[in-house]
Design a protein around this motif. Structure first.
Motif, PDB file in Angstrom:
ATOM      1  N   PRO A 275       0.848  -1.202   0.000  1.00  0.00           N
ATOM      2  CA  PRO A 275       0.000   0.000   0.000  1.00  0.00           C
ATOM      3  C   PRO A 275       0.881   1.249   0.000  1.00  0.00           C
ATOM      4  CG  PRO A 275      -0.675  -1.589   1.688  1.00  0.00           C
ATOM      5  CD  PRO A 275       0.650  -2.047   1.181  1.00  0.00           C
ATOM      6  N   HIS A 276       0.409   2.329  -0.621  1.00  0.00           N
ATOM      7  CA  HIS A 276      -0.889   2.477  -1.286  1.00  0.00           C
ATOM      8  C   HIS A 276      -0.694   2.881  -2.740  1.00  0.00           C
ATOM      9  CE1 HIS A 276      -3.529   2.025   2.224  1.00  0.00           C
ATOM     10  NE2 HIS A 276      -2.670   2.728   2.902  1.00  0.00           N
ATOM     11  N   LEU A 277       0.379   2.386  -3.373  1.00  0.00           N
ATOM     12  CA  LEU A 277       0.629   2.672  -4.785  1.00  0.00           C
ATOM     13  C   LEU A 277       1.261   1.453  -5.461  1.00  0.00           C
ATOM     14  CD1 LEU A 277       2.110   6.307  -4.801  1.00  0.00           C
ATOM     15  CD2 LEU A 277      -0.109   5.603  -5.717  1.00  0.00           C
ATOM     16  N   PRO A 278       0.939   1.212  -6.725  1.00  0.00           N
ATOM     17  CA  PRO A 278       1.547   0.083  -7.434  1.00  0.00           C
ATOM     18  C   PRO A 278       3.068   0.189  -7.565  1.00  0.00           C
ATOM     19  CG  PRO A 278      -0.443   0.806  -8.569  1.00  0.00           C
ATOM     20  CD  PRO A 278      -0.141   1.835  -7.522  1.00  0.00           C
ATOM     21  N   THR A 380      -4.794 -10.063  -6.779  1.00  0.00           N
ATOM     22  CA  THR A 380      -4.205 -10.107  -8.125  1.00  0.00           C
ATOM     23  C   THR A 380      -4.769  -8.996  -9.010  1.00  0.00           C
ATOM     24  OG1 THR A 380      -5.856 -11.625  -9.060  1.00  0.00           O
ATOM     25  CG2 THR A 380      -3.963 -12.616  -7.926  1.00  0.00           C
ATOM     26  N   THR A 381      -5.416  -8.014  -8.394  1.00  0.00           N
ATOM     27  CA  THR A 381      -5.999  -6.897  -9.138  1.00  0.00           C
ATOM     28  C   THR A 381      -4.907  -5.886  -9.503  1.00  0.00           C
ATOM     29  OG1 THR A 381      -6.622  -5.892  -7.025  1.00  0.00           O
ATOM     30  CG2 THR A 381      -8.276  -7.243  -8.119  1.00  0.00           C
ATOM     31  N   ASN A 382      -5.283  -4.672  -9.881  1.00  0.00           N
ATOM     32  CA  ASN A 382      -4.314  -3.755 -10.471  1.00  0.00           C
ATOM     33  C   ASN A 382      -4.079  -2.462  -9.706  1.00  0.00           C
ATOM     34  OD1 ASN A 382      -6.788  -2.386 -11.246  1.00  0.00           O
ATOM     35  ND2 ASN A 382      -6.872  -3.799 -12.977  1.00  0.00           N
ATOM     36  N   ARG A 383      -4.867  -2.188  -8.692  1.00  0.00           N
ATOM     37  CA  ARG A 383      -4.716  -0.937  -7.951  1.00  0.00           C
ATOM     38  C   ARG A 383      -4.816  -1.177  -6.456  1.00  0.00           C
ATOM     39  NH1 ARG A 383      -8.001   2.966 -12.160  1.00  0.00           N
ATOM     40  NH2 ARG A 383      -6.199   3.216 -13.532  1.00  0.00           N
ATOM     41  N   ASN A 384      -4.030  -0.437  -5.703  1.00  0.00           N
ATOM     42  CA  ASN A 384      -4.060  -0.573  -4.241  1.00  0.00           C
ATOM     43  C   ASN A 384      -4.092   0.785  -3.561  1.00  0.00           C
ATOM     44  OD1 ASN A 384      -1.452   0.146  -4.969  1.00  0.00           O
ATOM     45  ND2 ASN A 384      -0.432  -1.277  -3.569  1.00  0.00           N
TER      46      ASN A 384
END
Length: 420
Positions: A275-278, A380-384
């Motif tokens: 967290p909180h950015l890829p 496994t998604t793309n944004r946090n």
């Protein structure tokens, strides 16, 4: 000066012999995409235009995937709005419950996008179709409305960054690890409004599912689009899934790139975005002891067959750690059915996971997996981003299906070698 792959596609669709970075153009569209969140806004804008229908009923795709099956009255109203519009305009590619899937997995599977296309979608992860050698990018709902009405969109031609992928990745290294490594390296704005063009001998070791994952997350580096060259594997995929003709574009030898990076895939380790950015990435040996409450395996990034097979291989015959909730979401009905026929759903359920109908679900804090204050999820998604999957004080850790599955078994962020 020569053109990049993206620039060649845009020039062809603008009816121009050549274009250069920064140039403003109007380009013809091969497909306009919307979902149950973004389409109603576009539909209301079209109503204001007082146009007579849409530019082409076969070149619009409307997919009910974010809050479907409808989670509440508001989402039901949104879907009703899109259903009525699709019916009124005889939209050929309208996908609702029973036929729908997560849009960016569904459209390539349905053969609606192929190499050489220009595709816009009112969803930021529309850049996924660059895996097929298409130019595809996300737009706002107003641009979607204009696209549906006119069949055209304006673009500022992007400059490009070249990523030279070399070497063969190790067993558990997937497209997710590669793109997280890249985002960690250049940052979430490292490719801002630029084309991310992937080349190199390492591509031959990447499945189509790996390539879809990498292109899907180009937007997480700020990219206008991500794009791969068309090789035999790409052509095989398109021939299996589509009856549409495709056109292969290749970058000129003297194409200009703002920057070039070389990445040795054989040196990569499983990678996690904290967290909180890829861009907040750590390799699995740098993670430490991070206990978790939930695991999500799915999304437009990692809900395809390769992803489910990898997760099932790790979880098969084992049990989910006590106190951990595991949600598996196949990306389309076809993937769901194939996973069932291969016995993967049985593996997940016997391990203690649940399997959902195809939907974006908890990825955007929608439903079926929203988190409470203080909870942590490996996804496994793309944004946090802050509050992405629920409470602003919950945490999302982005990872590959292999890391997600392993973490489900241990109850903390773990690499697959720890459990296999």
């Amino acid at each position: 000066m020569g053109m990049t792959m993206t620039q060649k596609i845009l020039a062809a669709h603008a009816g121009l012999e050549s274009v250069k970075a920064g140039q403003l153009i109007m380009a013809d569209l091969d497909l306009v995409l919307g979902n149950d969140i973004t389409s109603p806004v576009a539909i209301h804008e079209i109503e204001k235009m007082k146009v007579d229908g849409v530019f082409h009923k076969d070149k619009i795709a409307l997919v009910m995937d974010h809050f479907a099956p409808n989670k509440d009255i508001k989402s039901a109203q949104h879907c009703k709005c899109v259903r009525e519009f699709a019916c009124k305009n005889e939209i050929s590619n309208f996908f609702d419950v029973g036929e729908m899937g997560i849009e960016h997995a569904l459209l390539p599977e349905q053969g609606l996008t192929v190499a050489g296309d220009v595709v816009i979608g009112a969803d930021s992860h529309t850049c996924t179709y660059g895996a097929l050698g298409a130019f595809s990018t996300g737009v706002g709902s107003t641009d979607m409305a204009a696209g549906m009405a006119t069949g055209q969109a304006w673009f500022k031609v992007p400059s490009a960054i070249k990523f030279n992928l070399t070497g063969k990745p190790a067993k558990w290294i997937s497209g997710k690890d590669i793109i997280l490594h890249i985002i960690g390296m250049i940052g979430v704005d490292g490719a801002l409004y630029r084309s991310m063009e992937f080349v190199g001998d390492g591509i031959s070791y990447l499945s189509m599912d790996d390539r879809f994952t990498i292109a899907n997350m180009a937007i997480e580096a700020g990219g206008k689009n991500g794009i791969f060259p068309v090789d035999e594997l790409t052509e095989q995929y398109m021939k299996e899934h589509s009856k549409r003709p495709y056109k292969v574009f290749e970058a000129d030898p003297d194409a200009e790139y703002d920057e070039e990076y070389t990445i040795d895939l054989s040196a990569l380790k499983p990678t996690v975005a904290f967290p909180h950015l890829p861009e907040n990435t750590r390799t699995i040996d740098e993670v430490g002891d991070v206990k978790i409450d939930q695991v999500v395996i799915g999304s437009c990034t990692n809900g395809r067959m390769d992803d489910l097979r990898i997760a099932a291989e790790i979880m098969r015959g084992k049990k989910v750690a006590k106190g951990v909730r595991v949600i598996v979401i196949p990306a389309t009905q076809k993937i769901y059915l194939q996973a069932m026929e291969e016995g993967l759903l049985k593996d997940f359920i016997q391990a203690g996971a649940i399997v959902s109908t195809p939907t974006c679900g908890p990825c955007l804090g929608g439903h079926m997996g929203v988190m409470a204050e203080g909870e942590r999820c490996v996804s496994t998604t793309n944004r946090n981003f802050v509050g992405r999957m629920g409470h602003v004080e919950s945490e999302v850790y982005l990872a590959s299906p292999a890391v997600a599955a392993a973490s489900a078994l241990t109850g903390k962020i773990s690499g697959p070698d720890e459990v296999v």
